[in-house]
Design an enzyme around this catalytic site. Structure first.
Site, PDB file in Angstrom:
ATOM      1  N   HIS A  70       0.990  -1.237  -0.064  1.00  0.00           N
ATOM      2  CA  HIS A  70       0.037  -0.013   0.228  1.00  0.00           C
ATOM      3  C   HIS A  70       0.872   1.239   0.036  1.00  0.00           C
ATOM      4  O   HIS A  70       2.100   1.144   0.424  1.00  0.00           O
ATOM      5  CB  HIS A  70      -0.796   0.205   1.139  1.00  0.00           C
ATOM      6  CG  HIS A  70      -0.098   0.110   2.550  1.00  0.00           C
ATOM      7  ND1 HIS A  70       0.517  -1.012   3.088  1.00  0.00           N
ATOM      8  CD2 HIS A  70       0.552   1.207   3.160  1.00  0.00           C
ATOM      9  CE1 HIS A  70       1.238  -0.561   4.176  1.00  0.00           C
ATOM     10  NE2 HIS A  70       1.009   0.862   4.137  1.00  0.00           N
ATOM     11  N   HIS A 150       5.273   6.435  -1.248  1.00  0.00           N
ATOM     12  CA  HIS A 150       6.010   5.409  -1.330  1.00  0.00           C
ATOM     13  C   HIS A 150       5.264   4.084  -1.198  1.00  0.00           C
ATOM     14  O   HIS A 150       4.258   4.149  -0.504  1.00  0.00           O
ATOM     15  CB  HIS A 150       7.116   5.332  -0.716  1.00  0.00           C
ATOM     16  CG  HIS A 150       6.912   5.175   0.714  1.00  0.00           C
ATOM     17  ND1 HIS A 150       6.263   6.379   1.622  1.00  0.00           N
ATOM     18  CD2 HIS A 150       7.017   4.132   1.434  1.00  0.00           C
ATOM     19  CE1 HIS A 150       6.234   5.617   2.788  1.00  0.00           C
ATOM     20  NE2 HIS A 150       6.247   4.454   2.908  1.00  0.00           N
TER      21      HIS A 150
HETATM   22  O1  ACK Z   1       5.181   1.538   4.885  1.00  0.00           O
HETATM   23  P1  ACK Z   1       4.470   2.827   5.368  1.00  0.00           P
HETATM   24  O2  ACK Z   1       4.049   4.016   4.463  1.00  0.00           O
HETATM   25  O3  ACK Z   1       5.085   3.014   6.811  1.00  0.00           O
HETATM   26  O4  ACK Z   1       3.148   1.986   5.800  1.00  0.00           O
HETATM   27  C1  ACK Z   1       2.986   1.825   7.151  1.00  0.00           C
HETATM   28  C2  ACK Z   1       1.703   1.979   7.896  1.00  0.00           C
HETATM   29  O5  ACK Z   1       1.788   3.333   8.455  1.00  0.00           O
HETATM   30  C3  ACK Z   1       1.402   1.095   8.940  1.00  0.00           C
HETATM   31  O6  ACK Z   1       2.309   0.859   9.717  1.00  0.00           O
HETATM   32  C4  ACK Z   1       3.025   3.757   8.132  1.00  0.00           C
HETATM   33  N1  ACK Z   1       3.546   4.321   9.274  1.00  0.00           N
HETATM   34  C5  ACK Z   1       3.822   3.896  10.446  1.00  0.00           C
HETATM   35  N2  ACK Z   1       4.178   4.901  11.460  1.00  0.00           N
HETATM   36  C6  ACK Z   1       3.944   5.863  10.819  1.00  0.00           C
HETATM   37  C7  ACK Z   1       4.304   7.305  11.305  1.00  0.00           C
HETATM   38  N3  ACK Z   1       4.467   7.580  12.416  1.00  0.00           N
HETATM   39  N4  ACK Z   1       4.018   8.215  10.464  1.00  0.00           N
HETATM   40  C8  ACK Z   1       3.644   7.893   9.102  1.00  0.00           C
HETATM   41  N5  ACK Z   1       3.576   6.852   8.524  1.00  0.00           N
HETATM   42  C9  ACK Z   1       3.782   5.634   9.516  1.00  0.00           C
HETATM   43  C10 ACK Z   1       4.063   2.539   7.868  1.00  0.00           C
END
Ligand code: ACK
Length: 222
Positions: A70, A150
């Site tokens: 995703h 991304h």
């Molecule tokens: O790969 P990603 O974008 O990085 O997708 C996962 C999703 O949320 C579920 O964990 C993203 N994620 C985790 N913590 C944060 C945060 N503090 N800020 C923005 N995105 C986050 C993670």
């Protein structure tokens, strides 16, 4: 308290359709295999913590892969994250929920921590992108909106997924400073493109042909 209050997800984002998800996982393997086989890569293994080039297997190095591929638009942490309520209340978010979108992948990158795909958001998709998404993780720098977009394809054993977007911004920051990386070869086939090296084990392939994947904008509540 009203039972009708909207529940907020762990995050909002674009979720790949099953068929395109399977195919992107294969593309990711192909990328890591070809990258790992580059002579230039084998010569620059230190950043990955391997002394012996025969020991590094990038597919094993990125031990974790997300359950669902995703592109996160807004991390809400079920409402605990700043701005999540405001985000979810936006008309454009409600209107776009469960709609289909084509995501455009322009490059693939690997660092000692993460492997990911850079997503180039369309004008329409940018409407769903929070204003402070980049500032949130790199408050001292300014980036064009959507720079952090991304797909996480994998992470090293001890690394959290959130690192992928931070690593991507690190590449963009170097490029903004006027450095385009060292041109160190080319990949072929589905991952065809020029390979650039940016120090500290940061590699990026600029895809000769963008990869398009179908997705659905939704929330993840798991
Ligand atoms: O790969 P990603 O974008 O990085 O997708 C996962 C999703 O949320 C579920 O964990 C993203 N994620 C985790 N913590 C944060 C945060 N503090 N800020 C923005 N995105 C986050 C993670």
């Amino acid at each position: 308290p009203s039972l009708e209050k909207d529940l907020l997800p762990l995050y909002f984002g674009w979720f790949l359709a099953k068929r395109d998800e399977d195919s992107l996982r294969k593309t990711s393997h192909e990328f890591l295999e070809q990258l790992g086989n580059l002579k230039a890569f084998k010569k620059r293994l230190q950043a990955y913590g391997y002394e012996d080039k025969h020991k590094l297997d990038l597919l094993k190095h990125f031990a974790k892969t997300p359950n669902i591929l995703h592109c996160t638009s807004k991390f809400c942490d079920y409402g605990k994250a700043a701005g999540s309520e405001e985000y979810s209340r936006q008309e454009v978010v409600k209107k776009s929920y469960s709609k289909g979108y084509t995501l455009h992948i322009t490059s693939l990158f690997a660092t000692p921590r993460t492997v990911g795909a850079r997503v180039e958001l369309t004008e329409e998709q940018l409407l769903l992108w929070p204003l402070d998404a980049e500032r949130e993780v790199m408050p001292k720098d300014t980036f064009p909106r959507g720079s952090r977009a991304h797909l996480t394809l994998g992470t090293a054993a001890e690394v959290q997924d959130v690192q992928t977007g931070i690593d991507l911004l690190e590449f963009i920051k170097i490029q903004q400073a006027g450095r385009d990386g060292e041109s160190l070869g080319e990949l072929t086939g589905s991952v065809a493109g020029k390979v650039s090296y940016f120090d500290n084990g940061m590699w990026m392939v600029n895809l000769a042909r963008k990869i398009e994947v179908k997705s659905i904008f939704s929330g993840y509540y798991g």
